[in-house]
Design a protein around this motif. Structure first.
Motif, PDB file in Angstrom:
ATOM      1  N   MET A   1       0.838  -1.198   0.000  1.00  0.00           N
ATOM      2  CA  MET A   1       0.000   0.000   0.000  1.00  0.00           C
ATOM      3  C   MET A   1       0.873   1.248   0.000  1.00  0.00           C
ATOM      4  SD  MET A   1      -2.726   1.276   2.902  1.00  0.00           S
ATOM      5  CE  MET A   1      -3.836  -0.094   2.561  1.00  0.00           C
ATOM      6  N   VAL A   2       0.568   2.196  -0.917  1.00  0.00           N
ATOM      7  CA  VAL A   2       1.282   3.463  -0.957  1.00  0.00           C
ATOM      8  C   VAL A   2       0.608   4.417   0.017  1.00  0.00           C
ATOM      9  CG1 VAL A   2       1.956   5.422  -2.373  1.00  0.00           C
ATOM     10  CG2 VAL A   2       1.961   3.120  -3.350  1.00  0.00           C
ATOM     11  N   GLU A   3       1.361   4.884   1.012  1.00  0.00           N
ATOM     12  CA  GLU A   3       0.806   5.758   2.029  1.00  0.00           C
ATOM     13  C   GLU A   3       0.992   7.221   1.633  1.00  0.00           C
ATOM     14  OE1 GLU A   3      -0.859   4.277   4.111  1.00  0.00           O
ATOM     15  OE2 GLU A   3       0.122   2.552   5.030  1.00  0.00           O
ATOM     16  N   ILE A   4      -0.011   8.053   1.910  1.00  0.00           N
ATOM     17  CA  ILE A   4       0.134   9.480   1.671  1.00  0.00           C
ATOM     18  C   ILE A   4       0.948  10.094   2.810  1.00  0.00           C
ATOM     19  CG2 ILE A   4      -2.026   9.550   0.394  1.00  0.00           C
ATOM     20  CD1 ILE A   4      -3.345  10.817   2.804  1.00  0.00           C
ATOM     21  N   PRO A   5       1.543  11.262   2.581  1.00  0.00           N
ATOM     22  CA  PRO A   5       2.412  11.857   3.606  1.00  0.00           C
ATOM     23  C   PRO A   5       1.666  12.185   4.898  1.00  0.00           C
ATOM     24  CG  PRO A   5       2.769  12.888   1.465  1.00  0.00           C
ATOM     25  CD  PRO A   5       1.553  12.032   1.325  1.00  0.00           C
ATOM     26  N   LEU A   6       2.406  12.138   5.991  1.00  0.00           N
ATOM     27  CA  LEU A   6       1.904  12.546   7.295  1.00  0.00           C
ATOM     28  C   LEU A   6       2.632  13.809   7.738  1.00  0.00           C
ATOM     29  CD1 LEU A   6       1.738   9.213   9.352  1.00  0.00           C
ATOM     30  CD2 LEU A   6      -0.112  10.345   8.102  1.00  0.00           C
ATOM     31  N   SER A   7       1.878  14.743   8.289  1.00  0.00           N
ATOM     32  CA  SER A   7       2.443  15.991   8.780  1.00  0.00           C
ATOM     33  C   SER A   7       1.867  16.299  10.155  1.00  0.00           C
ATOM     34  CB  SER A   7       2.136  17.126   7.792  1.00  0.00           C
ATOM     35  OG  SER A   7       2.780  16.894   6.549  1.00  0.00           O
ATOM     36  N   ALA A   8       2.232  17.460  10.714  1.00  0.00           N
ATOM     37  CA  ALA A   8       1.798  17.797  12.071  1.00  0.00           C
ATOM     38  C   ALA A   8       1.393  19.256  12.170  1.00  0.00           C
ATOM     39  CB  ALA A   8       2.906  17.505  13.079  1.00  0.00           C
ATOM     40  N   LEU A   9       0.357  19.503  12.973  1.00  0.00           N
ATOM     41  CA  LEU A   9      -0.045  20.859  13.335  1.00  0.00           C
ATOM     42  C   LEU A   9       0.355  21.099  14.782  1.00  0.00           C
ATOM     43  CD1 LEU A   9      -1.573  23.529  12.824  1.00  0.00           C
ATOM     44  CD2 LEU A   9      -3.643  22.376  13.639  1.00  0.00           C
ATOM     45  N   GLU A  10       1.179  22.095  15.011  1.00  0.00           N
ATOM     46  CA  GLU A  10       1.640  22.450  16.356  1.00  0.00           C
ATOM     47  C   GLU A  10       0.748  23.564  16.898  1.00  0.00           C
ATOM     48  OE1 GLU A  10       2.612  22.317  19.328  1.00  0.00           O
ATOM     49  OE2 GLU A  10       4.786  22.074  19.041  1.00  0.00           O
ATOM     50  N   VAL A  11      -0.029  23.235  17.948  1.00  0.00           N
ATOM     51  CA  VAL A  11      -0.931  24.211  18.545  1.00  0.00           C
ATOM     52  C   VAL A  11      -0.291  24.886  19.759  1.00  0.00           C
ATOM     53  CG1 VAL A  11      -3.246  24.546  19.502  1.00  0.00           C
ATOM     54  CG2 VAL A  11      -2.892  22.877  17.704  1.00  0.00           C
ATOM     55  N   ALA A  12       0.784  24.335  20.274  1.00  0.00           N
ATOM     56  CA  ALA A  12       1.544  24.928  21.390  1.00  0.00           C
ATOM     57  C   ALA A  12       0.684  25.104  22.634  1.00  0.00           C
ATOM     58  CB  ALA A  12       2.174  26.259  20.969  1.00  0.00           C
ATOM     59  N   MET A  13       0.187  23.987  23.172  1.00  0.00           N
ATOM     60  CA  MET A  13      -0.612  24.030  24.393  1.00  0.00           C
ATOM     61  C   MET A  13       0.269  24.390  25.587  1.00  0.00           C
ATOM     62  SD  MET A  13      -3.465  23.185  22.987  1.00  0.00           S
ATOM     63  CE  MET A  13      -4.541  23.118  24.416  1.00  0.00           C
ATOM     64  N   VAL A  14      -0.209  25.332  26.385  1.00  0.00           N
ATOM     65  CA  VAL A  14       0.492  25.721  27.615  1.00  0.00           C
ATOM     66  C   VAL A  14      -0.131  24.937  28.762  1.00  0.00           C
ATOM     67  CG1 VAL A  14       1.129  27.595  29.153  1.00  0.00           C
ATOM     68  CG2 VAL A  14       0.960  28.008  26.693  1.00  0.00           C
ATOM     69  N   GLN A  15       0.603  23.985  29.303  1.00  0.00           N
ATOM     70  CA  GLN A  15       0.057  23.045  30.272  1.00  0.00           C
ATOM     71  C   GLN A  15       0.005  23.644  31.676  1.00  0.00           C
ATOM     72  OE1 GLN A  15       2.173  19.375  27.848  1.00  0.00           O
ATOM     73  NE2 GLN A  15       3.114  20.195  29.669  1.00  0.00           N
ATOM     74  N   THR A  16      -1.007  23.253  32.441  1.00  0.00           N
ATOM     75  CA  THR A  16      -1.080  23.656  33.837  1.00  0.00           C
ATOM     76  C   THR A  16       0.196  23.222  34.567  1.00  0.00           C
ATOM     77  OG1 THR A  16      -3.483  23.508  33.888  1.00  0.00           O
ATOM     78  CG2 THR A  16      -2.342  23.320  35.994  1.00  0.00           C
ATOM     79  N   GLY A  17       0.759  24.115  35.340  1.00  0.00           N
ATOM     80  CA  GLY A  17       1.989  23.809  36.061  1.00  0.00           C
ATOM     81  C   GLY A  17       3.245  24.154  35.288  1.00  0.00           C
ATOM     82  N   THR A  18       3.092  24.673  34.068  1.00  0.00           N
ATOM     83  CA  THR A  18       4.254  25.083  33.280  1.00  0.00           C
ATOM     84  C   THR A  18       4.072  26.531  32.844  1.00  0.00           C
ATOM     85  OG1 THR A  18       3.349  24.422  31.123  1.00  0.00           O
ATOM     86  CG2 THR A  18       4.483  22.731  32.416  1.00  0.00           C
ATOM     87  N   ARG A  19       5.139  27.097  32.288  1.00  0.00           N
ATOM     88  CA  ARG A  19       5.086  28.463  31.775  1.00  0.00           C
ATOM     89  C   ARG A  19       5.067  28.440  30.253  1.00  0.00           C
ATOM     90  NH1 ARG A  19      10.262  31.216  33.705  1.00  0.00           N
ATOM     91  NH2 ARG A  19      11.075  29.180  33.069  1.00  0.00           N
ATOM     92  N   ALA A  20       4.544  29.519  29.671  1.00  0.00           N
ATOM     93  CA  ALA A  20       4.521  29.624  28.211  1.00  0.00           C
ATOM     94  C   ALA A  20       5.934  29.528  27.642  1.00  0.00           C
ATOM     95  CB  ALA A  20       3.865  30.938  27.784  1.00  0.00           C
ATOM     96  N   LEU A  21       6.933  30.018  28.395  1.00  0.00           N
ATOM     97  CA  LEU A  21       8.317  29.951  27.928  1.00  0.00           C
ATOM     98  C   LEU A  21       8.755  28.502  27.711  1.00  0.00           C
ATOM     99  CD1 LEU A  21      10.980  31.310  27.249  1.00  0.00           C
ATOM    100  CD2 LEU A  21      11.533  31.327  29.691  1.00  0.00           C
ATOM    101  N   GLU A  22       8.324  27.608  28.581  1.00  0.00           N
ATOM    102  CA  GLU A  22       8.679  26.194  28.422  1.00  0.00           C
ATOM    103  C   GLU A  22       8.028  25.613  27.171  1.00  0.00           C
ATOM    104  OE1 GLU A  22       8.381  23.969  32.263  1.00  0.00           O
ATOM    105  OE2 GLU A  22       7.954  25.955  33.047  1.00  0.00           O
ATOM    106  N   THR A  23       6.777  25.979  26.917  1.00  0.00           N
ATOM    107  CA  THR A  23       6.102  25.539  25.691  1.00  0.00           C
ATOM    108  C   THR A  23       6.850  26.038  24.470  1.00  0.00           C
ATOM    109  OG1 THR A  23       3.961  25.575  26.816  1.00  0.00           O
ATOM    110  CG2 THR A  23       3.936  25.602  24.415  1.00  0.00           C
ATOM    111  N   LEU A  24       7.261  27.295  24.520  1.00  0.00           N
ATOM    112  CA  LEU A  24       7.991  27.887  23.402  1.00  0.00           C
ATOM    113  C   LEU A  24       9.292  27.138  23.143  1.00  0.00           C
ATOM    114  CD1 LEU A  24       8.187  30.177  21.347  1.00  0.00           C
ATOM    115  CD2 LEU A  24       9.206  31.604  23.132  1.00  0.00           C
ATOM    116  N   ARG A  25      10.013  26.813  24.187  1.00  0.00           N
ATOM    117  CA  ARG A  25      11.279  26.086  24.011  1.00  0.00           C
ATOM    118  C   ARG A  25      11.050  24.698  23.426  1.00  0.00           C
ATOM    119  NH1 ARG A  25      13.704  27.830  29.935  1.00  0.00           N
ATOM    120  NH2 ARG A  25      14.565  29.854  29.299  1.00  0.00           N
ATOM    121  N   ASP A  26       9.928  24.084  23.788  1.00  0.00           N
ATOM    122  CA  ASP A  26       9.636  22.744  23.286  1.00  0.00           C
ATOM    123  C   ASP A  26       9.395  22.716  21.776  1.00  0.00           C
ATOM    124  OD1 ASP A  26       9.902  21.499  25.709  1.00  0.00           O
ATOM    125  OD2 ASP A  26       7.751  21.391  26.139  1.00  0.00           O
TER     126      ASP A  26
END
Length: 324
Positions: A1-26
């Motif tokens: 089977m020929v598979e079509i490409p897979l890609s990703a959408l990064e929504v940058a969730m800021v998790q409880t207990g973390t800072r937005a800066l940590e999300t940004l670095r990730d």
């Protein structure tokens, strides 16, 4: 089977207990991991004034990731045209494409990127919601400026984001590839694709209809773990169902203790049945079903789960079972 490409959408969730800066670095590490796993592209979404999602400009995230990767495509999914001057977007993404040839995408969307009317007006310098005609003019101006004013070399690949038949009609009229927001409004996907394919007009940007389907996708070794991982996003979605948009992104433990109403449970189950959640076998089977049902040329996965390692692991399991 020929598979079509897979890609990703990064929504940058800021998790409880973390800072937005940590999300940004990730975000940089995330791009490197997905390049290693062989994903085709990563897009960054534009959001504002949300405790659960970082307000990081897509063009900045794409530039940051491009500097630390070598082959994966990067771009916006999407940058919201009503919030920006068309020439500014053309200059930003045109410059990025010149610095990283044949790796940059310009995915364009319409929404405000926020549920706060005051923030939406601030972004638009006091203006109200854009009309259909204004949005069409903005998109056409961006494309024109890319060619006539900016062209420094290879151009970014423009895409139009669509979650309704109206968006699909605009993509078709302008001859743009379309990114279908199945992860937001799966009930509209069929109508979006029908309108797009029926009305498509070839252009310099795209010779034939080209469809990217974005799917909310959470994969884990067991069904139980997958259900645990989707819990935090379920809490956020339940809030949105009630018109509450300022809910932080909770931990899985907090989500497990959350009490949902029966209507909320039914709505969440209905939404999840149209996405791809579960073990690798379940997720890959569902992704192939969606590709077959829609005729998509590419699948873009968005995985809003708590924990960087868990998110990367989800993409790793899918890549392993989906095929090279």
């Amino acid at each position: 089977m020929v598979e079509i490409p897979l890609s990703a959408l990064e929504v940058a969730m800021v998790q409880t207990g973390t800072r937005a800066l940590e999300t940004l670095r990730d975000t940089g590490a995330f791009a490197q991991e997905l390049e290693r796993l062989g994903y085709h592209r990563i897009w960054y979404a534009e959001h504002h004034h949300s405790p659960a999602i970082g307000a990081f400009p897509p063009v900045v995230l794409a530039a940051h990731a491009a500097a630390s990767t070598s082959s994966i495509r990067l771009g916006s999914g999407g940058v919201l045209a009503p919030n920006h001057a068309p020439l500014t977007l053309a200059e930003q993404f045109g410059t990025l494409a010149a610095l990283h040839p044949d790796r940059i995408d310009l995915g364009i969307g319409r929404g405000p990127g926020t549920f706060d009317e005051g923030i939406a007006r601030a972004l638009r310098r006091g203006a109200g919601p854009t009309t259909d005609e204004e949005y069409r003019d903005d998109v056409a101006a961006i494309l024109s400026f890319l060619v006539d004013e900016v062209a420094l070399g290879p151009l970014p690949q423009p895409w139009l984001l669509a979650s309704s038949p109206a968006g699909a009609a605009l993509a078709a009229a302008l001859g743009l590839p379309v990114a279908v927001a199945h992860h937001i409004r799966p009930e509209n996907t069929g109508a979006v694709l029908e309108r797009y394919r029926a009305a498509f007009t070839p252009s310099r940007w795209c010779e034939r209809p080209r469809v990217l389907l974005c799917v909310e996708t959470v994969c884990a070794e067991t069904e139980e773990e997958a259900r645990r991982l989707v819990g935090p996003m379920d809490v956020v979605k339940a809030g949105l169902l009630k018109g509450i948009s300022d809910i932080p992104f909770p931990t899985p433990e907090e989500a497990a203790a959350h009490v949902f109403t029966e209507p909320e449970r039914a709505a969440l189950a209905g939404f999840r049945s149209r996405q791809a959640v579960g073990t690798p076998e379940t997720v890959v089977r569902r992704l192939r079903e969606l590709a077959g049902e829609t005729g998509a040329d590419e699948l873009m996965l968005t995985t809003p789960v708590y924990g960087f390692a868990e998110r990367v692991r989800s993409y790793e399991l899918i890549r392993k079972h989906y095929g090279a």
